[in-house]
Design a protein around this motif. Structure first.
Motif, PDB file in Angstrom:
ATOM      1  N   HIS A  78       0.835  -1.204   0.000  1.00 17.35           N
ATOM      2  CA  HIS A  78       0.000   0.000   0.000  1.00 17.35           C
ATOM      3  C   HIS A  78       0.877   1.265   0.000  1.00 17.35           C
ATOM      4  O   HIS A  78       0.571   2.242  -0.680  1.00 17.35           O
ATOM      5  CB  HIS A  78      -0.903  -0.136   1.229  1.00 17.35           C
ATOM      6  CG  HIS A  78      -1.291   1.060   1.987  1.00 17.35           C
ATOM      7  ND1 HIS A  78      -2.592   1.456   2.081  1.00 17.35           N
ATOM      8  CD2 HIS A  78      -0.583   1.916   2.759  1.00 17.35           C
ATOM      9  CE1 HIS A  78      -2.670   2.519   2.859  1.00 17.35           C
ATOM     10  NE2 HIS A  78      -1.463   2.820   3.285  1.00 17.35           N
ATOM     11  N   LEU A  79       1.982   1.230   0.721  1.00  9.57           N
ATOM     12  CA  LEU A  79       2.867   2.394   0.802  1.00  9.57           C
ATOM     13  C   LEU A  79       3.665   2.633  -0.478  1.00  9.57           C
ATOM     14  O   LEU A  79       4.272   3.689  -0.643  1.00  9.57           O
ATOM     15  CB  LEU A  79       3.818   2.244   1.996  1.00  9.57           C
ATOM     16  CG  LEU A  79       3.150   2.323   3.375  1.00  9.57           C
ATOM     17  CD1 LEU A  79       4.144   2.015   4.476  1.00  9.57           C
ATOM     18  CD2 LEU A  79       2.511   3.699   3.594  1.00  9.57           C
ATOM     19  N   LYS A  80       3.639   1.676  -1.387  1.00 13.83           N
ATOM     20  CA  LYS A  80       4.308   1.852  -2.681  1.00 13.83           C
ATOM     21  C   LYS A  80       3.492   2.733  -3.624  1.00 13.83           C
ATOM     22  O   LYS A  80       4.013   3.196  -4.638  1.00 13.83           O
ATOM     23  CB  LYS A  80       4.542   0.489  -3.351  1.00 13.83           C
ATOM     24  CG  LYS A  80       5.546  -0.416  -2.627  1.00 13.83           C
ATOM     25  CD  LYS A  80       5.661  -1.760  -3.339  1.00 13.83           C
ATOM     26  CE  LYS A  80       6.603  -2.706  -2.606  1.00 13.83           C
ATOM     27  NZ  LYS A  80       6.675  -4.032  -3.278  1.00 13.83           N
ATOM     28  N   CYS A  81       2.214   2.938  -3.292  1.00 10.74           N
ATOM     29  CA  CYS A  81       1.327   3.705  -4.176  1.00 10.74           C
ATOM     30  C   CYS A  81       1.751   5.168  -4.230  1.00 10.74           C
ATOM     31  O   CYS A  81       2.074   5.771  -3.208  1.00 10.74           O
ATOM     32  CB  CYS A  81      -0.118   3.631  -3.675  1.00 10.74           C
ATOM     33  SG  CYS A  81      -0.819   1.969  -3.659  1.00 10.74           S
ATOM     34  N   SER A  82       1.701   5.722  -5.417  1.00 10.61           N
ATOM     35  CA  SER A  82       2.036   7.130  -5.600  1.00 10.61           C
ATOM     36  C   SER A  82       0.782   7.986  -5.779  1.00 10.61           C
ATOM     37  O   SER A  82       0.861   9.185  -6.002  1.00 10.61           O
ATOM     38  CB  SER A  82       2.946   7.298  -6.830  1.00 10.61           C
ATOM     39  OG  SER A  82       2.309   6.797  -7.991  1.00 10.61           O
ATOM     40  N   GLU A  83      -0.397   7.351  -5.698  1.00  9.61           N
ATOM     41  CA  GLU A  83      -1.665   8.073  -5.843  1.00  9.61           C
ATOM     42  C   GLU A  83      -2.633   7.601  -4.778  1.00  9.61           C
ATOM     43  O   GLU A  83      -2.433   6.550  -4.156  1.00  9.61           O
ATOM     44  CB  GLU A  83      -2.250   7.854  -7.246  1.00  9.61           C
ATOM     45  CG  GLU A  83      -2.451   6.393  -7.596  1.00  9.61           C
ATOM     46  CD  GLU A  83      -2.890   6.168  -9.035  1.00  9.61           C
ATOM     47  OE1 GLU A  83      -3.417   5.081  -9.315  1.00  9.61           O
ATOM     48  OE2 GLU A  83      -2.709   7.093  -9.851  1.00  9.61           O
TER      49      GLU A  83
END
Length: 267
Positions: free
Chosen positions: A16-21
């Motif tokens: 989840h923390l890899k998301c950029s949006e």
């Protein structure tokens, strides 16, 4: 390597923390404590995290597996939707159990994905409280849906007893005003906004915040206002030291979209 349920929840959060949006969503598919696949929103453009993880596996691999997803799986939002919603995809995939981080605060989805999975005999459990709190702060662009700062726009669910929100003047200014959205009546196109007794006044005639040069000119204070699309209200408790202008942008079956702006008393 074999992981515990708590470990797999944390790995879903790492995805989840890899998301950029926003909203951020991470997913893990595992069986007997072993990771089969992972996915996060944005890993593949316009593909939800659950679908990313599921489509990396065969039907045989998915059979009797467990999914860990940081956000409640989506449901169909309209009749002519081209892509199968994540809730239905999970149901048809062979996954037998789902761990959910947080329910989606979008009122159109809120608890509906959860309900859909249960109705299809999928076992549903939730992440532990500590992890849920961490997800709430990192999933949505505005963090906690019960606190807003300065001025902005957002969509919130209005279900059952309503949604309480604290409007803070800014992140560095401790002044705040409580508001509550309740009694949503989509069939009649209205919703109630309440606050402390005598704090709410309708900004009759105003169409935009820029039309209001002095919020104190409006009279007839009450503890609530019944708003329709486009209406503006001024919320100003006696000791707040500032006021907040609230405009209802739109309303839906279970949620509303509103715009707010804070003003110092000297405005």
């Amino acid at each position: 390597m074999t992981y515990s349920n708590a470990d797999l929840m944390k790995i879903a959060i790492e995805e989840h923390l890899k998301c950029s949006e926003y909203p951020r969503v991470g997913a893990v598919v595992a069986k007997d404590g072993k990771i089969l696949s992972t996915g996060h929103r944005g890993e593949i453009e316009r593909v939800h995290a659950e679908r990313v993880a599921i489509e990396k596996l065969t039907r045989e691999e998915l059979s009797d597996s467990t999914m860990y997803t940081t956000l409640e799986p989506c449901v169909d939002l309209h009749d002519d939707q081209n892509v199968e919603c994540c809730a239905e995809l999970i149901i048809s995939s062979g996954v037998k159990e789902v761990f959910i981080g947080v329910l989606d605060p979008n009122g159109t989805i809120y608890s509906q994905g959860f309900k859909r999975l249960l109705e299809s005999n999928i076992s549903v459990k939730f992440f532990n409280r500590k992890l849920r709190a961490a997800i709430e702060e990192e999933t949505f662009d505005f963090g906690n849906i019960h606190a807003v700062y300065g001025s902005g726009k957002r969509r919130v669910p209005v279900v059952h007893s309503g949604t309480e929100i604290t409007v803070h003047f800014s992140k560095t200014d401790t002044r705040s005003i409580p508001i509550k959205w309740a009694t949503l009546q989509p069939a009649h196109g209205c919703v109630d906004l309440s606050s402390l007794n005598g704090a709410v006044k309708m900004a009759a005639g105003a169409r935009n915040f820029s039309d209001i040069t002095d919020p104190t000119v409006f009279k007839f204070p009450s503890h609530f206002a019944r708003l329709k699309k486009g209406m503006i209200t001024v919320v100003q408790p006696a000791s707040a030291g500032f006021c907040v202008l609230v405009r209802l942008i739109d309303l839906y079956q279970n949620d509303i979209l509103f715009h707010w702006e804070v003003r110092n008393d000297a405005s």
